[in-house]
Design a protein around this motif. Structure first.
Motif, PDB file in Angstrom:
ATOM      1  N   LYS A   5       0.861  -1.172   0.000  1.00  0.00           N
ATOM      2  CA  LYS A   5       0.000   0.000   0.000  1.00  0.00           C
ATOM      3  C   LYS A   5       0.900   1.226   0.000  1.00  0.00           C
ATOM      4  CE  LYS A   5      -2.394   1.017   3.736  1.00  0.00           C
ATOM      5  NZ  LYS A   5      -3.462   1.102   4.752  1.00  0.00           N
ATOM      6  N   ALA A   7      -0.206   4.550  -1.506  1.00  0.00           N
ATOM      7  CA  ALA A   7      -0.861   5.853  -1.670  1.00  0.00           C
ATOM      8  C   ALA A   7      -2.348   5.741  -1.400  1.00  0.00           C
ATOM      9  CB  ALA A   7      -0.633   6.378  -3.084  1.00  0.00           C
ATOM     10  N   ARG A   8      -2.944   6.883  -1.155  1.00  0.00           N
ATOM     11  CA  ARG A   8      -4.401   6.978  -1.130  1.00  0.00           C
ATOM     12  C   ARG A   8      -4.868   7.290  -2.547  1.00  0.00           C
ATOM     13  NH1 ARG A   8      -2.746  10.332   2.662  1.00  0.00           N
ATOM     14  NH2 ARG A   8      -3.680  12.134   1.635  1.00  0.00           N
ATOM     15  N   SER A   9      -6.009   6.793  -2.921  1.00  0.00           N
ATOM     16  CA  SER A   9      -6.520   6.996  -4.276  1.00  0.00           C
ATOM     17  C   SER A   9      -6.588   8.473  -4.648  1.00  0.00           C
ATOM     18  CB  SER A   9      -7.910   6.363  -4.418  1.00  0.00           C
ATOM     19  OG  SER A   9      -7.813   4.968  -4.304  1.00  0.00           O
ATOM     20  N   GLY A  10      -6.987   9.311  -3.695  1.00  0.00           N
ATOM     21  CA  GLY A  10      -7.131  10.739  -3.963  1.00  0.00           C
ATOM     22  C   GLY A  10      -5.824  11.457  -4.231  1.00  0.00           C
ATOM     23  N   GLN A  11      -4.700  10.828  -3.932  1.00  0.00           N
ATOM     24  CA  GLN A  11      -3.401  11.444  -4.190  1.00  0.00           C
ATOM     25  C   GLN A  11      -3.009  11.376  -5.663  1.00  0.00           C
ATOM     26  OE1 GLN A  11      -1.491   9.106  -0.803  1.00  0.00           O
ATOM     27  NE2 GLN A  11      -0.234  10.964  -0.838  1.00  0.00           N
ATOM     28  N   GLU A  92      -6.365  -0.903  -7.083  1.00  0.00           N
ATOM     29  CA  GLU A  92      -6.951   0.133  -6.245  1.00  0.00           C
ATOM     30  C   GLU A  92      -8.117  -0.486  -5.483  1.00  0.00           C
ATOM     31  OE1 GLU A  92      -8.063   4.817  -6.940  1.00  0.00           O
ATOM     32  OE2 GLU A  92      -8.078   3.465  -8.647  1.00  0.00           O
ATOM     33  N   GLU A  93      -8.030  -0.452  -4.153  1.00  0.00           N
ATOM     34  CA  GLU A  93      -9.064  -1.059  -3.312  1.00  0.00           C
ATOM     35  C   GLU A  93      -9.324  -0.193  -2.093  1.00  0.00           C
ATOM     36  OE1 GLU A  93      -7.481  -4.860  -2.183  1.00  0.00           O
ATOM     37  OE2 GLU A  93      -7.785  -5.744  -4.156  1.00  0.00           O
ATOM     38  N   ASP A  94     -10.571  -0.003  -1.772  1.00  0.00           N
ATOM     39  CA  ASP A  94     -10.967   0.698  -0.548  1.00  0.00           C
ATOM     40  C   ASP A  94     -10.251   2.031  -0.368  1.00  0.00           C
ATOM     41  OD1 ASP A  94     -12.682  -1.447   0.153  1.00  0.00           O
ATOM     42  OD2 ASP A  94     -10.981  -2.523   1.037  1.00  0.00           O
ATOM     43  N   GLY A  95     -10.102   2.776  -1.461  1.00  0.00           N
ATOM     44  CA  GLY A  95      -9.504   4.099  -1.378  1.00  0.00           C
ATOM     45  C   GLY A  95      -7.991   4.124  -1.281  1.00  0.00           C
ATOM     46  N   HIS A  96      -7.332   2.983  -1.528  1.00  0.00           N
ATOM     47  CA  HIS A  96      -5.875   2.929  -1.471  1.00  0.00           C
ATOM     48  C   HIS A  96      -5.316   2.301  -2.752  1.00  0.00           C
ATOM     49  CE1 HIS A  96      -6.743   3.394   2.841  1.00  0.00           C
ATOM     50  NE2 HIS A  96      -5.618   4.071   2.821  1.00  0.00           N
ATOM     51  N   TYR A  98      -2.315  -0.082  -4.276  1.00  0.00           N
ATOM     52  CA  TYR A  98      -1.365  -1.141  -3.932  1.00  0.00           C
ATOM     53  C   TYR A  98      -0.541  -1.477  -5.173  1.00  0.00           C
ATOM     54  CZ  TYR A  98      -4.454  -1.855   0.057  1.00  0.00           C
ATOM     55  OH  TYR A  98      -5.195  -1.678   1.200  1.00  0.00           O
TER      56      TYR A  98
END
Length: 126
Positions: A5, A7-11, A92-96, A98
Motif C-alpha cells: 500500500k 498511496a491513497r486513491s485521492g493522491q 486500487e481497493e478501498d480508497g488505497h 497497492y
C-alpha cells in the motif's frame, strides 16, 4: 509477489504523475481514463524523473526530452527513448493504491535507472 500500500486513491488525480517509494524502488503512479498505472520513476533515455512529466493521450510523457511510454507495457512510443520502462502490477481497493513488487521487478527498475544514466558513468582519465 507482494502488494504494498503506497498511496491513497485521492493522491493520484487524472493526468498527474506522482512519485512514491517501496523500499529503495521509486515508483511513478499515474491515472489515465480513471485507471491507475505504476511504472519505474526513471526514463530509460537519460534517467530523468518521470514523476516530473505528465499523462497525455498517448501515454506517459517524460518532461526532459519528450519521450512517451505506453502506460500498460512500458514500451517507448516516441523517441529519444528506445528501451522500455518497468511496469508494476497495481490495484486500487478501498480508497488505497497497492503496487506489486517482487525481486525481479525491483531489480529491473533499479537496473534501468543505473544503465540509462550518463551521470553514473565512471570519470574519464587522460
Amino acid at each position: 509477489m507482494e502488494f504494498h500500500k503506497i498511496a491513497r486513491s485521492g493522491q493520484i488525480p487524472e493526468g498527474v504523475v506522482r512519485r512514491f517509494f517501496v523500499g529503495d524502488v521509486e515508483v511513478a503512479l499515474s491515472r489515465s481514463d480513471g485507471e491507475i498505472h505504476a511504472t519505474s520513476n526513471y526514463c530509460s533515455h537519460l534517467d530523468c524523473l518521470l514523476s516530473s512529466g505528465k499523462v497525455t493521450d498517448e501515454g506517459l510523457l517524460c518532461s526532459c526530452h519528450g519521450s512517451v511510454f505506453d502506460l500498460v507495457s512500458g514500451e517507448p512510443l516516441c523517441p529519444p527513448a528506445t528501451r522500455p520502462i518497468t511496469v508494476f502490477p497495481v490495484r486500487e481497493e478501498d480508497g488505497h493504491v497497492y503496487v506489486g513488487i517482487d525481486e525481479k521487478l525491483a531489480a529491473a527498475a533499479m537496473k534501468r535507472r543505473a544503465a540509462g544514466s550518463r551521470r553514473l558513468s565512471a570519470p574519464r582519465t587522460t
